[in-house]
Design an enzyme around this catalytic site. Structure first.
Site, PDB file in Angstrom:
ATOM      1  N   GLN A   9       2.781 -80.720  -5.159  1.00 56.86           N
ATOM      2  CA  GLN A   9       3.282 -80.344  -6.485  1.00 56.86           C
ATOM      3  C   GLN A   9       4.531 -81.156  -6.776  1.00 56.86           C
ATOM      4  O   GLN A   9       5.387 -81.312  -5.906  1.00 56.86           O
ATOM      5  CB  GLN A   9       3.598 -78.852  -6.451  1.00 56.86           C
ATOM      6  N   THR A  10       4.635 -81.674  -7.975  1.00 55.90           N
ATOM      7  CA  THR A  10       5.864 -82.405  -8.287  1.00 55.90           C
ATOM      8  C   THR A  10       6.208 -82.339  -9.765  1.00 55.90           C
ATOM      9  O   THR A  10       5.328 -82.155 -10.603  1.00 55.90           O
ATOM     10  CB  THR A  10       5.765 -83.882  -7.847  1.00 55.90           C
ATOM     11  N   ARG A  11       7.497 -82.464 -10.047  1.00 51.99           N
ATOM     12  CA  ARG A  11       7.949 -82.624 -11.424  1.00 51.99           C
ATOM     13  C   ARG A  11       8.888 -83.819 -11.501  1.00 51.99           C
ATOM     14  O   ARG A  11       9.703 -83.940 -12.392  1.00 51.99           O
ATOM     15  CB  ARG A  11       8.621 -81.348 -11.932  1.00 51.99           C
ATOM     16  N   HIS A  36      10.475 -90.510  -4.927  1.00 56.24           N
ATOM     17  CA  HIS A  36      11.386 -91.336  -4.126  1.00 56.24           C
ATOM     18  C   HIS A  36      10.826 -91.411  -2.710  1.00 56.24           C
ATOM     19  O   HIS A  36       9.747 -90.873  -2.421  1.00 56.24           O
ATOM     20  CB  HIS A  36      12.826 -90.831  -4.211  1.00 56.24           C
ATOM     21  N   HIS A  49       9.797 -88.141  -0.982  1.00 52.30           N
ATOM     22  CA  HIS A  49       8.500 -87.589  -1.391  1.00 52.30           C
ATOM     23  C   HIS A  49       7.362 -88.327  -0.673  1.00 52.30           C
ATOM     24  O   HIS A  49       6.415 -87.710  -0.198  1.00 52.30           O
ATOM     25  CB  HIS A  49       8.310 -87.740  -2.903  1.00 52.30           C
ATOM     26  N   GLY A 102       8.217 -78.175   0.111  1.00 45.59           N
ATOM     27  CA  GLY A 102       9.433 -78.872   0.549  1.00 45.59           C
ATOM     28  C   GLY A 102      10.644 -77.970   0.417  1.00 45.59           C
ATOM     29  O   GLY A 102      10.539 -76.747   0.352  1.00 45.59           O
ATOM     30  N   ARG A 103      11.780 -78.616   0.356  1.00 51.96           N
ATOM     31  CA  ARG A 103      13.046 -77.895   0.242  1.00 51.96           C
ATOM     32  C   ARG A 103      13.212 -77.385  -1.187  1.00 51.96           C
ATOM     33  O   ARG A 103      12.912 -78.101  -2.132  1.00 51.96           O
ATOM     34  CB  ARG A 103      14.165 -78.879   0.599  1.00 51.96           C
ATOM     35  N   ASP A 104      13.658 -76.158  -1.346  1.00 50.12           N
ATOM     36  CA  ASP A 104      13.988 -75.560  -2.642  1.00 50.12           C
ATOM     37  C   ASP A 104      12.855 -75.719  -3.657  1.00 50.12           C
ATOM     38  O   ASP A 104      13.064 -76.137  -4.800  1.00 50.12           O
ATOM     39  CB  ASP A 104      15.281 -76.189  -3.192  1.00 50.12           C
ATOM     40  N   HIS A 105      11.657 -75.366  -3.232  1.00 44.97           N
ATOM     41  CA  HIS A 105      10.484 -75.519  -4.100  1.00 44.97           C
ATOM     42  C   HIS A 105      10.648 -74.663  -5.359  1.00 44.97           C
ATOM     43  O   HIS A 105      10.915 -73.474  -5.278  1.00 44.97           O
ATOM     44  CB  HIS A 105       9.224 -75.102  -3.338  1.00 44.97           C
ATOM     45  N   ALA A 106      10.443 -75.298  -6.514  1.00 45.55           N
ATOM     46  CA  ALA A 106      10.513 -74.631  -7.831  1.00 45.55           C
ATOM     47  C   ALA A 106      11.862 -73.955  -8.079  1.00 45.55           C
ATOM     48  O   ALA A 106      11.958 -73.035  -8.884  1.00 45.55           O
ATOM     49  CB  ALA A 106       9.381 -73.617  -8.003  1.00 45.55           C
TER      50      ALA A 106
END
Lengths: 382, 84
Positions: free
Chosen positions: A191-193, A197, A200, A285-289
């Site tokens: 998932q990405t917004r 980099h 990712h 990942g870290r701090d998702h959403a």
């Protein structure tokens, strides 16, 4: 084998053929409620099974269960309420059992069989879903902007939402067939917004080492100021895949929905949607959403422990950084060196450089990716 | 775990929670087992385990959500879009 749809059945509420023609005719005679783009996209997502097992907007019993227990009333995991908000005057005269037409940009989009119209408590909603009442939180702000009543009931999709990214739009039934045709038995969703980099890329490739295929699924829809524009994200990923990924093990397709910034709850919601696309694994990942400092950096990892029956396996991959002594992208679990040798990926720094028209250093971002972003004079949402 | 009473098998329960019986010895063992694990009660742990078991059973019952005709049409679209 691709994963089983959430709740056991892939929902299809998109009407076709003669029935569609008949319903379009019928829709013109019914009371109408105009919906926003975000709501229209939710309607399509329900109809095409992205939000299986939902067949419509939540009734009050399910809504309260989701708030309280993070499950539907039948015990199926569900963490984000999918609701249709209306003003009382919009539904004056509408009774439970009636049909209404939902329109988008004035055109009929769906017919809802109204099962229930109910009020809701915005404070309760915000504190349960976002764990804060701070109006600076974008989800809280949105909650307090919403209308006073919710309408529940199954829907039938009879129209479509204009889509500038048709080429990148795959329905769950399509991805399920695609994954089978490719012979993938295990698929990790990312998932990405953001434009990608090196961190990712590291996380995605770490996952890909253990599964057959990678499903890169950028979220396209309302985001906050300062986020990358949708087109920029897609072009940046096209560049990354072209230059740095074996093409046959990656699928890039979008998910049209809005970010809620609900942190851990939204991480579960994101996993459920990817399960419906057929994915077997979901990268967290870290701090998702997350947004600001409302959630702990690994809070989204913790919440998965509450869902042994989720039906998609979370992949917890630590934040990557470049270590000068390892001379590689690594994470804290595999790198013995100190902070002095570590160069962290900073989203803020990357944005600053890009907004000045400068390429970030190569340890942060691939030059081809930076070039794709910089082709856009203004790559960020203003 | 033993559900109390023979009639329970046909008993559709309402409400949010219900009670099942397990031997006290087992209860005490579970209570010990979950100490310092994050589970706050034996009930929470038992619900966790049972959800896992139920999910595994349901997983085995999966059916194809599409017909052969759907499949042909979709494969055609995926080829046109360059995914296949």
């Amino acid at each position: 084998m691709v994963s089983r749809p959430h709740g056991g059945r892939l929902i299809n509420r998109a009407v076709t053929g003669r029935r569609k023609e008949a319903l379009i005719e019928e829709a013109s005679q019914l009371p109408k409620v105009e919906v926003t783009l975000e709501m229209a996209v939710d309607i399509e997502n329900i109809a095409y099974g992205v939000l299986s097992p939902l067949e419509g907007f939540l009734n009050q019993e399910d809504y309260l269960h989701v708030l309280q227990d993070m499950r539907l009333s039948n015990d199926t995991p569900w963490t984000i309420p999918i609701t249709l908000d209306v003003d009382p005057e919009e539904v004056a005269g509408v009774e439970e059992g009636d049909d209404i037409t939902l329109t988008y940009l004035g055109k009929p989009l769906a017919i809802v069989k109204v099962e229930e119209i109910y009020g809701w408590d915005k404070k309760e909603h915000a504190s349960k879903i976002y764990k804060t009442l701070d109006p600076a939180h974008p989800g809280v702000e949105e909650t307090f902007r919403r209308k006073e009543l919710f309408i529940a009931g199954p829907l039938d999709l009879i129209g479509e939402v204009p889509n500038p990214y048709e080429k990148y739009t795959l329905r769950p039934i399509e991805t399920r067939i695609l994954f089978r045709e490719k012979g993938w038995r295990s698929i990790a969703a990312f998932q990405t917004r953001n434009a990608p980099h090196r961190g990712h890329e590291y996380v995605q490739k770490a996952a890909l080492t253990f599964v057959d295929g990678l499903f890169i699924n950028p979220l396209i829809g309302r985001k906050k100021r300062g986020d990358f524009k949708d087109q920029v994200i897609l072009e940046a990923y096209e560049a990354l895949i072209k230059h740095y990924y074996p093409k046959e093990v990656v699928v890039l397709a979008i998910l049209r929905t809005e970010m809620r910034y609900a942190g851990p709850r939204e991480a579960i919601h994101h996993a459920i949607m990817r399960k419906n696309f057929g994915c077997t694994h979901f990268i967290i990942g870290r701090d998702h959403a997350g947004v600001g400092n409302y959630y702990g950096p690994y809070e989204a990892w913790e919440i998965f422990k509450e869902f042994p029956d989720l039906g998609i396996t979370p992949l917890f991959i630590r934040e990557a950084f470049y270590c000068k002594r390892c001379d590689d992208m690594v994470n804290e679990k595999i790198c013995p060196h100190s902070d002095r040798d570590r160069l962290y990926m900073s989203g803020t720094k990357i944005r600053e450089l890009l907004s000045r028209g400068e390429s970030p250093p190569e340890y942060m971002m691939r030059p081809e990716v930076a070039e794709a972003i910089l082709r856009h004079g203004s790559p960020f949402i203003e | 775990m033993k559900v109390t009473g023979q009639t329970d098998m046909n008993d559709e329960r309402k409400g949010r929670y219900t009670t099942v019986s397990i031997p006290v010895v087992l209860y005490n063992k579970i209570k010990e087992l979950i100490r310092d694990t994050g589970f706050t009660s034996v009930s929470q742990y038992v619900a966790y385990i049972l959800r896992e078991v139920v999910a595994a059973h349901e997983e085995a019952k999966m059916a194809e959500p599409f017909t052969e005709e759907d499949k042909r049409r979709i494969i055609d679209r995926l080829r046109k879009l360059g995914y296949l």
